[in-house]
Design an enzyme around this catalytic site. Sequence first.
Site, PDB file in Angstrom:
ATOM      1  N   THR A 185       0.863  -1.187   0.000  1.00  0.00           N
ATOM      2  CA  THR A 185       0.000   0.000   0.000  1.00  0.00           C
ATOM      3  C   THR A 185       0.894   1.229   0.000  1.00  0.00           C
ATOM      4  O   THR A 185       1.898   1.258   0.720  1.00  0.00           O
ATOM      5  CB  THR A 185      -0.954   0.067   1.206  1.00  0.00           C
ATOM      6  OG1 THR A 185      -1.440   1.428   1.328  1.00  0.00           O
ATOM      7  CG2 THR A 185      -0.306  -0.294   2.529  1.00  0.00           C
ATOM      8  N   ASP A 206       0.250   3.831   1.403  1.00  0.00           N
ATOM      9  CA  ASP A 206       0.051   4.558   2.661  1.00  0.00           C
ATOM     10  C   ASP A 206       1.063   4.194   3.745  1.00  0.00           C
ATOM     11  O   ASP A 206       1.231   4.941   4.706  1.00  0.00           O
ATOM     12  CB  ASP A 206      -1.365   4.303   3.194  1.00  0.00           C
ATOM     13  CG  ASP A 206      -2.423   4.953   2.322  1.00  0.00           C
ATOM     14  OD1 ASP A 206      -2.064   5.852   1.534  1.00  0.00           O
ATOM     15  OD2 ASP A 206      -3.594   4.562   2.419  1.00  0.00           O
ATOM     16  N   ARG A 248       4.006  32.915  -3.702  1.00  0.00           N
ATOM     17  CA  ARG A 248       2.775  32.234  -3.287  1.00  0.00           C
ATOM     18  C   ARG A 248       3.006  31.213  -2.174  1.00  0.00           C
ATOM     19  O   ARG A 248       4.106  30.691  -2.021  1.00  0.00           O
ATOM     20  CB  ARG A 248       2.186  31.458  -4.474  1.00  0.00           C
ATOM     21  CG  ARG A 248       1.397  32.338  -5.397  1.00  0.00           C
ATOM     22  CD  ARG A 248       0.888  31.557  -6.593  1.00  0.00           C
ATOM     23  NE  ARG A 248       0.056  32.441  -7.406  1.00  0.00           N
ATOM     24  CZ  ARG A 248      -0.171  32.276  -8.680  1.00  0.00           C
ATOM     25  NH1 ARG A 248       0.357  31.259  -9.329  1.00  0.00           N
ATOM     26  NH2 ARG A 248      -0.934  33.116  -9.333  1.00  0.00           N
ATOM     27  N   GLN A 297       0.219   9.647  -7.542  1.00  0.00           N
ATOM     28  CA  GLN A 297       1.075   9.066  -6.504  1.00  0.00           C
ATOM     29  C   GLN A 297       1.115   7.547  -6.566  1.00  0.00           C
ATOM     30  O   GLN A 297       2.001   6.913  -6.013  1.00  0.00           O
ATOM     31  CB  GLN A 297       0.565   9.479  -5.120  1.00  0.00           C
ATOM     32  CG  GLN A 297       0.726  10.958  -4.852  1.00  0.00           C
ATOM     33  CD  GLN A 297      -0.171  11.416  -3.723  1.00  0.00           C
ATOM     34  OE1 GLN A 297       0.237  11.409  -2.577  1.00  0.00           O
ATOM     35  NE2 GLN A 297      -1.390  11.815  -4.034  1.00  0.00           N
TER      36      GLN A 297
HETATM   37  O1  F6P Z   1      -4.385   2.965  -1.265  1.00  0.00           O
HETATM   38  C1  F6P Z   1      -4.844   3.770  -0.223  1.00  0.00           C
HETATM   39  C2  F6P Z   1      -5.143   5.122  -0.737  1.00  0.00           C
HETATM   40  O2  F6P Z   1      -4.008   5.541  -1.357  1.00  0.00           O
HETATM   41  C3  F6P Z   1      -5.602   6.132   0.308  1.00  0.00           C
HETATM   42  O3  F6P Z   1      -4.605   6.973   0.788  1.00  0.00           O
HETATM   43  C4  F6P Z   1      -6.689   6.889  -0.417  1.00  0.00           C
HETATM   44  O4  F6P Z   1      -7.663   7.404   0.462  1.00  0.00           O
HETATM   45  C5  F6P Z   1      -7.267   5.847  -1.278  1.00  0.00           C
HETATM   46  O5  F6P Z   1      -6.182   5.047  -1.678  1.00  0.00           O
HETATM   47  C6  F6P Z   1      -8.059   6.344  -2.447  1.00  0.00           C
HETATM   48  O6  F6P Z   1      -8.151   5.342  -3.417  1.00  0.00           O
HETATM   49  P1  F6P Z   1      -9.492   4.915  -4.154  1.00  0.00           P
HETATM   50  O7  F6P Z   1     -10.136   6.152  -4.642  1.00  0.00           O
HETATM   51  O8  F6P Z   1      -8.971   4.031  -5.256  1.00  0.00           O
HETATM   52  O9  F6P Z   1     -10.332   4.174  -3.182  1.00  0.00           O
END
Ligand code: F6P
Length: 349
Positions: free
Chosen positions: A132, A134, A169, A282
């Site tokens: 992940t 995250d 800015r 990202q």
């Molecule tokens: O993979 C986790 C993440 O990157 C979170 O940080 C984010 O909230 C989420 O994915 C959003 O992904 P999706 O819109 O695909 O559910």
Amino acid sequence: MRGYTAAMKRIGLITSGGDAPGTNACIRTIARRCFNAGITPVGVFDAWDGLLKGNVRDIARDDVTGIVQTAGTILRSSRSRLFLAPGDAELARAALARHDIHGLCVIGGNGSQTAAHLLAQTGFPVIGVPKTIDNDLVGTELTVGFLTAVEMVTHALDNLRATAESHNRVMVVEVMGRNVGWIAVEAAIAGGADLALVPEFPFTLEEICARLRTRHETHGRNYSIVVIAEGAVDSQGVIDPQSASQDRLGRPKLGGVGANLAREIETRLGYDARCTTLGYLQRSASPCAADRILATRVSDKAFDLLVEGQTGLMAGLQGTRVAPVPLADVVGKLKRVTPDYFRLAQVFG
Ligand code: F6P
């Protein structure tokens, strides 16, 4: 080939949750280890919903050739509601049995490892691979995809500094991070941002404005860079990160804190402020070398654990070693940004 169980003739691979760079390197590693051991790797496509629908087929050598450098997942992914209701794990187990799958590697984040844990509790052999962007899984110091996301955000901060400085800015940069702010703090440190705002440490607009005022009016800076995680919390509730719409799991779709913060900064300080939301970029970059190596190492370990007859474990990075951690110790927890890390991201403003 020591101690491999003869029963493990077909190993399933599944990727679920948000995609992360390095996932294909995981798939490639497990598939290659299977081929070398005379085991058939079986791809479960479209995650848990795909399993129930029978989107399952054997993986061929050509499928995993030339993918170590690619983002996304060749098995595709989704967020599923399977495993939320009692009896769902048995449904998944029965579907795996229909496809003659004898053990499963689950490549994913918190939701996926929770599913892996529930499946393992039915007695089915399951090993988790932490993936992940995250980096919020406990039991591993890093998750596959995180370092690439940090790299991408760092490059963005390097580039945004030029336009922020040229236009006097405040540039607010919104990054992913629903529950934790690892991407925000690490990229803020690497990219020289002036402030990092994360879910773990609620902020007030007064504090932020005071910090920016000091930087501009006392230290004579003409621009600032503020990184904000999408789930960052304004303790006074002026800025709300939650949108009205929800995702498939019923969670609010996040996004918008950055734009709201930029607006408040303009109103309260009179500085010109803009927001850049980095969003899915990202998750989309080619994995960096460190992610490719991490993906290969944790997946290699996951394969070994599975064929040795172990189950209910995740292969995690602990120190410099990859070692098994019980899924029971992983699920239901979040690896949060520590106060020390958070402090370090604020030192340079
Ligand atoms: O993979 C986790 C993440 O990157 C979170 O940080 C984010 O909230 C989420 O994915 C959003 O992904 P999706 O819109 O695909 O559910």
